[in-house]
Design a protein around this motif. Structure first.
Motif, PDB file in Angstrom:
ATOM      1  N   GLU A 201     -19.290   9.569  10.683  1.00 35.09           N
ATOM      2  CA  GLU A 201     -20.347   9.638   9.835  1.00 35.09           C
ATOM      3  C   GLU A 201     -21.289  10.219  11.412  1.00 35.09           C
ATOM      4  N   LEU A 202     -20.611  11.475  11.828  1.00 36.20           N
ATOM      5  CA  LEU A 202     -21.240  11.682  13.242  1.00 36.20           C
ATOM      6  C   LEU A 202     -22.728  12.715  12.538  1.00 36.20           C
ATOM      7  N   VAL A 203     -23.089  12.562  14.276  1.00 34.71           N
ATOM      8  CA  VAL A 203     -25.120  13.161  13.593  1.00 34.71           C
ATOM      9  C   VAL A 203     -25.537  13.514  15.417  1.00 34.71           C
ATOM     10  N   PRO A 204     -25.588  14.836  14.968  1.00 34.22           N
ATOM     11  CA  PRO A 204     -25.955  16.147  16.388  1.00 34.22           C
ATOM     12  C   PRO A 204     -27.008  15.023  17.414  1.00 34.22           C
ATOM     13  N   GLY A 205     -26.677  15.071  18.367  1.00 34.08           N
ATOM     14  CA  GLY A 205     -27.287  14.519  19.217  1.00 34.08           C
ATOM     15  C   GLY A 205     -27.636  12.545  19.563  1.00 34.08           C
ATOM     16  N   GLU A 206     -26.819  12.659  18.589  1.00 34.03           N
ATOM     17  CA  GLU A 206     -26.400  10.606  18.604  1.00 34.03           C
ATOM     18  C   GLU A 206     -26.159  10.186  20.123  1.00 34.03           C
ATOM     19  N   GLU A 207     -25.301  10.905  20.876  1.00 32.87           N
ATOM     20  CA  GLU A 207     -24.574  10.421  21.944  1.00 32.87           C
ATOM     21  C   GLU A 207     -25.893  10.173  22.835  1.00 32.87           C
ATOM     22  N   GLU A 208     -26.190  11.047  23.121  1.00 29.38           N
ATOM     23  CA  GLU A 208     -27.518  10.846  23.472  1.00 29.38           C
ATOM     24  C   GLU A 208     -28.295   9.209  23.731  1.00 29.38           C
ATOM     25  N   GLU A 209     -28.616   9.963  22.402  1.00 30.44           N
ATOM     26  CA  GLU A 209     -29.420   8.330  22.067  1.00 30.44           C
ATOM     27  C   GLU A 209     -28.716   6.905  22.667  1.00 30.44           C
ATOM     28  N   LEU A 210     -26.943   7.428  22.170  1.00 35.36           N
ATOM     29  CA  LEU A 210     -26.600   5.992  22.235  1.00 35.36           C
ATOM     30  C   LEU A 210     -26.288   5.389  23.858  1.00 35.36           C
ATOM     31  N   THR A 211     -26.326   6.625  24.794  1.00 34.83           N
ATOM     32  CA  THR A 211     -26.232   6.545  26.307  1.00 34.83           C
ATOM     33  C   THR A 211     -27.330   5.582  26.299  1.00 34.83           C
ATOM     34  N   GLN A 212     -28.837   6.026  26.125  1.00 33.31           N
ATOM     35  CA  GLN A 212     -30.065   5.654  26.733  1.00 33.31           C
ATOM     36  C   GLN A 212     -30.433   4.056  26.201  1.00 33.31           C
ATOM     37  N   ARG A 213     -30.395   3.654  24.907  1.00 37.00           N
ATOM     38  CA  ARG A 213     -30.460   2.956  24.263  1.00 37.00           C
ATOM     39  C   ARG A 213     -29.115   1.418  24.694  1.00 37.00           C
ATOM     40  N   ARG A 214     -27.495   1.911  25.287  1.00 37.72           N
ATOM     41  CA  ARG A 214     -26.953   1.260  25.799  1.00 37.72           C
ATOM     42  C   ARG A 214     -27.184   0.468  27.313  1.00 37.72           C
TER      43      ARG A 214
END
Length: 560
Positions: A201-214
């Motif tokens: 369930e990939l979402v465009p741009g989610e990787e950057e948001e996940l990195t910041q939240r992590r």
């Protein structure tokens, strides 16, 4: 017309200026004197392939320039260079070849590329090399010669358009055709990849948001401690007030005197503004502290999601966007395989029509070629008679072949060298001298079709002697009446027929070899012709014979 060729540091030529004249120009000299180097220099300044080995030993670069006159303003390829002939119709081409392999080309002083130089050069000068006759042995070139003579560009272009469309359909069908086992394997592979990517369930741009939240969750305690400290400093605690309370006190202290002067009013206004700003900051810090909810479970979930994306990226793409594009391609391919039978049936129907179009265009091309072949046979036959090949028969043979990029015809040049002999492929029966004369005849016919003003023949006399040599000389003299002809030769008949005669001479000076090009007057022409005829020993009889040869050539030229 080529008026001046300037050469610097090309092989054994340190520097030379050769001023060519209208009509027939001949270059003679001992073997190895540098005649072919002059031709190489011409090829270089016209954009031909060169090597740094062409540069004279000890020199850092070589330079060649060619001054052409009578150049048309609409010369093909010239507009692409952004230049044009001057008001007198002159065009100066220049090429500098560096020892580091770099080239600098110019047209009338304007920098151009080697490819542009070559394109312009092809329209100004045509070089017939001493080995070009051997090209007639390659039957794959015969069709190109015929197309060039017949100017079949239009039907050939129409045919290639139809052929390319058919070839594209065949490629598409080939991509869809596979055996059942291969199809099953590919379907399983595609379905697995699609399923794995869809489950993510990939979402465009989610990787950057996940990195910041992590990063935030990993530093939760530090984050809360910093916000708490900032909140205490701004809002204070139970035992003391913070910065906001202090600024408010200062504002109240100045409130009573703010009307006593403009400067006090301004000071009070600044404190009022600062109080508002600090209040906003204090509220923002408090809100961030209240809304941050650190949960070890959330950190584990974020870490797991990041790990999943990392594993998928190693297989499907460097970013989430690339993985989604790959998923789209997989779905399209799977759909194409599952509907391949229907697609193939549709493409096969299209292929039938495409083949019909190819065959129709091929017939039109063949018709145009056969019309041109009939004329070319007659023209070549006439040229061969002029070259003392009266008994030679020349013909162009057509045979059908499967459609190919160059048409549906196999085209071969045939000849019969002797009366009563059947026509056979040139490659099997032509001698070296016959090849040279047939190629000369072909070049002459093609030159009449083109706007090229200068023809260069490098030792076209290979394998030719006696009466045949005289006929070749006469033919070149005839051609020179409507084209400028430059000819490197070892035959006295050709050299004597020239309107202008140059001698390429090699010598030594200060331990180095030097070559110079000298224009000969009549007396020196006699000596040169005598040398060509008799070798090193030049006798009075040879000189007399050379004079007679010059007289006969001059009389022939006057009669043209």
């Amino acid at each position: 017309m080529l008026e001046l060729l300037h050469i610097e540091n090309i092989a054994v030529i340190e520097e030379a200026d050769i001023r060519f004249c209208p009509g027939f120009n001949a270059l003679t000299g001992e073997t190895g004197a540098g005649k072919s180097i002059v031709i190489d220099a011409m090829g270089a300044v016209l954009g031909g392939r060169t090597s740094r080995d062409l540069i004279r030993t000890g020199a850092e670069k070589a330079f060649v320039s060619a001054d052409f006159s009578g150049v048309a303003a609409d010369l093909a390829g010239l507009a692409d260079t952004g230049t044009a002939p001057d008001e007198n119709g002159h065009l100066l081409l220049q090429r500098e070849i560096g020892a580091d392999g770099k080239n600098l080309c110019r047209a009338n002083g304007r920098p151009i590329t080697v490819a542009q130089l070559r394109r312009v050069g092809e329209e100004l000068l045509n070089i017939h090399g001493q080995h070009d006759g051997a090209q007639l042995l390659d039957e794959e070139r015969h069709g190109a010669y015929l197309d060039r003579f017949g100017r079949t560009e239009e039907p050939l272009c129409a045919y290639r358009t139809a052929y390319d469309a058919m070839a594209e359909l065949l490629e598409r069908m080939k991509a869809l055709q596979m055996n059942e086992a291969e199809k099953a394997r590919r379907v399983d592979s595609l379905k697995f990849q699609i399923s794995e990517l869809e489950r993510a369930e990939l979402v465009p741009g989610e990787e950057e948001e996940l990195t910041q939240r992590r990063n935030l969750l990993r530093n939760g305690e530090k984050y809360l401690s910093a916000l708490s400290g900032a909140d205490y400093c701004l809002n204070g605690g139970e035992d003391s007030g913070g910065a906001l309370a202090a600024i408010r006190d200062a504002e109240e202290a100045l409130a009573g005197i703010r009307t006593l002067g403009d400067d006090l009013a301004e000071l009070y206004q600044r404190l009022e503004t600062a109080c508002c700003e600090v209040y906003d900051l204090a509220e923002t810090v408090r809100d961030k502290r209240a809304e941050f909810d650190f949960s070890p479970a959330e950190l584990d979930a974020v870490e797991g999601r990041c790990d999943l994306l990392y594993r998928l990226k190693k297989k499907y793409g460097a970013t989430v966007e690339e993985m989604l594009e790959y998923l789209g391609r997989c779905r399209e391919e799977l759909d194409a395989i599952e509907t391949a039978d229907d697609t193939l049936a549709r493409l096969e129907r299209m292929l039938v029509k495409a083949k019909e179009a190819v065959m129709m265009a091929g017939r039109e091309l063949t018709k145009a070629r056969k019309t041109a072949a009939s004329v070319l046979e007659q023209r070549i036959q006439k040229e061969l008679r002029d070259l003392d090949m009266n008994k030679v028969r020349f013909a162009i043979e057509f045979s059908e072949k499967a459609p190919a990029p160059d048409g549906c015809d196999t085209i071969r040049f045939l000849m019969s060298a002797n009366v009563g002999e059947d026509l056979r492929p040139i490659a099997k029966i032509a001698s070296g001298g016959e090849l040279a004369r047939i190629m000369l005849a072909l070049k002459n016919v093609l030159a009449e079709q083109e706007a090229v003003g200068t023809l260069v023949f490098d030792e076209v006399d290979t394998g030719v002697s006696g009466r045949a040599a005289q006929k070749v000389a006469e033919k070149l003299a005839q051609v020179s009446r409507h084209k400028q002809v430059l000819c490197v030769t070892h035959l006295p008949q050709l050299a004597a027929m020239a309107d202008t005669h140059f001698s390429v001479e090699k010598g030594e000076r200060k331990g180095r070899t030097f070559t110079q090009v000298v224009q000969l007057d009549r007396q020196r022409r006699k000596a040169e012709l005598a040398r060509i005829t008799g070798g090193t020993k030049v006798t009075d009889a040879l000189l007399q014979s050379a004079g007679e040869l010059l007289d006969e050539a001059e009389a022939y030229r006057r009669g043209l």
